[in-house]
Design an enzyme around this catalytic site. Structure first.
Site, PDB file in Angstrom:
ATOM      1  CD  GLU B  65      -2.609  -1.139   2.653  1.00  0.00           C
ATOM      2  OE1 GLU B  65      -3.786  -1.511   2.628  1.00  0.00           O
ATOM      3  OE2 GLU B  65      -2.024  -0.775   3.689  1.00  0.00           O
ATOM      4  CG  ASP B 236      -4.755  -3.944  10.533  1.00  0.00           C
ATOM      5  OD1 ASP B 236      -5.090  -5.062  10.127  1.00  0.00           O
ATOM      6  OD2 ASP B 236      -3.600  -3.618  10.791  1.00  0.00           O
TER       7      ASP B 236
END
Lengths: 348, 348
Positions: B65, B236
């Site tokens: 990411e 998460d």
């Protein structure tokens, strides 16, 4: 104390200085020919890539962008800024760096400068487009815009396509003089021109790489004759184009990644469904490029993440067993992955 | 030859080793207290920031990411991977690095490891949430999940909130032993527990930081009594949660950046319009946090780009006039910005 990091925790870094050494070690023209081959090979397997438009953060004076892509085996991204006002302050308009990573582990495997590398890959990309779209007998190129990108464009065309007759033009004669001086002795027939009309006289290929952030008409319609191939490189963001729309209208237009080109390229002047062909389709044989010797072909180049990926992969391969990188201690590597805190504590 | 690069062309790099030296130079607890203050200050000016969900590249085994943000003066981004299977191979599940840049010029001004720094800022973030949401008399925390993040969570709570009674629990007793050994002698009253029920007995704050990539119910509804504050840190990503939805349903839920939390946090179990309050609103006084001593408050933490930005800015400030960085020759810096090729040519 210095903690010993494992091999995987070290990431090779190619500085600007080492990138320049690597380029000279390989040779500038062979380096660009290799880059062209790497880009061609990746474009030929286009469907394998994750493709997203670049992610930009805009301010009043410029933009900072992240350009990621992946082929499922490796992941790469480039950081690049664009700040036209920088030149007045003695800074680069565009600077860049990039990272290559291993998809399976997520670990980065290369961190590299990309200001020099982007200049090289941009020129290699134009040479690839020219190879697939220009007439096979093309020998003469008009180079319009003699700034930072111009010499790279000329050398890539010579290395990949044997184009060695160059007609230079820039609105600033000092830029033309700089470009001609840099290219002297490198095997070109060079002609310095004082008007764009003069520059494109007899040119088989026209490459425009001008830097103004404006709708320009560097070329108007009546200037461009049958059979020419155009690389329009300078129009690469919203509000920045180089060609009159009538030229675009009567050309066969070829793009990298069309959703991005419709926003950033010459075709931002055209209807949202203006017909285009993606270059990868020509490269892998799915579409035809030039249909007749009289066609005008237009490569509407804006620069796409896959080209940076190809360049990073090539550099990663080329630096193996060379002194052209240093290892950076970038990845924390505790003996027990659950014991990151223990590693920190013991470093105290 | 080595070309002399100008000051602006050099980018400070903080390695893992130097990050650990810097942390010990400042002190682990003061460092986390400073990070908490930096995050709080940036959350208080939330509206100034560019906010986008992270840009992820997913594969079968993990994700890579990019998390960018900007306050208009500086721009930062973090590269972070998440590969749960890495631990079995002796690699880190999460590694990270980041860049801070100057918005006005687009030039990067810091390149830093962020594996250690992310562990520190994640703990600092929980401490900030706890400071604003827990009962003021909170002294005891249950730490559920005693992996890589656990010690950091405990130390940040002690540094920021004076929470020094810790009840440890992990499904793997070896992890609890490791955590207890690491925290020994650092000023805590530590109790090792063999069940989650035992761990939360008498706890004012419950922090869950478990790592399974699954819908887990580390806590079930009947376990959680009135007045508790929960930091749910381990849930998460999509498909990874830690709390039974009934606990979420009867808690007052607080988020970082809600569009991201709805995808990644505990509230992915709830309706898309499940009511939440963003923590920055509590910090700057626009919304109320805990309303009564009997409330259950839940910080549904997933980690947001602004926290990384705060951490990078803090590190950039702290390394000035220290030996805890090296300069990297990352930015090409020709004397004449238009003459990039001349710089390359002369390096030959």
């Amino acid at each position: 104390m210095t903690l010993k990091a494992s091999k995987l925790a070290m990431v090779p870094f190619v500085s600007v200085d080492n990138m320049m050494r690597l380029v000279h070690h390989v040779g500038i023209e062979p380096f660009m020919a290799d880059l062209a081959a790497a880009i061609e090979a990746d474009f030929a397997r286009w469907d394998l890539f994750d493709k997203t438009p670049r992610l930009g953060s805009h301010s009043d004076v410029g933009v900072i962008e992240l350009m990621p892509t992946s082929d499922g085996i490796q992941y790469g991204f480039k950081y690049v800024n664009g700040h036209p006002k920088n030149m007045k302050e003695g800074l680069q308009t565009v600077t860049a760096f990039g990272v290559l990573a291993d998809v399976d582990s997520g670990y980065p495997i290369l961190f590299s400068e990309m200001t020099v590398l982007t200049a090289l890959r941009t020129a290699a990309m134009s040479a690839v487009a020219t190879r697939h779209l220009a007439r096979k007998d093309a020998r003469t190129m008009a180079m319009i815009g003699n700034g930072a990108q111009s010499e790279f464009q000329c050398l890539a065309q010579k290395a990949v396509n044997g184009i060695d007759q160059i007609r230079l033009y820039d609105i600033d004669p000092a830029a033309t003089d700089k470009c001609a001086a840099n290219l002297a002795g490198l095997g070109f027939e060079l002609v310095k021109c004082t008007t764009p009309e003069d520059a494109i006289e007899g040119a088989d290929v026209i490459t425009t790489a001008t830097a103004d952030k404006d709708m320009q008409t560097i070329l108007t319609d009546n200037m461009v004759g049958a059979g020419v191939h155009i690389n329009a490189i300078g129009g690469d963001c919203p509000g920045k184009t180089e060609l009159h729309r009538d030229i675009v209208a009567r050309s066969a237009v070829f793009t990298e990644y069309t959703p991005q080109t419709r926003i950033e390229g010459e075709i931002q002047q055209m209807a949202p469904d203006h017909p285009v062909t993606e270059l990868w389709q020509v490269i892998n044989g799915a579409a035809q490029g030039r249909k007749t010797a009289a066609d005008i072909t237009l490569f509407d180049g804006v620069g796409f993440a896959i080209e940076d990926f190809s360049a990073l992969r090539y550099v990663h391969e080329k630096i193996q067993d060379t002194p052209f990188y240093i290892d950076l201690d970038l990845i924390a590597d505790p003996d027990d992955p659950r014991d990151l805190f223990g590693m920190l504590k013991r470093a105290g």
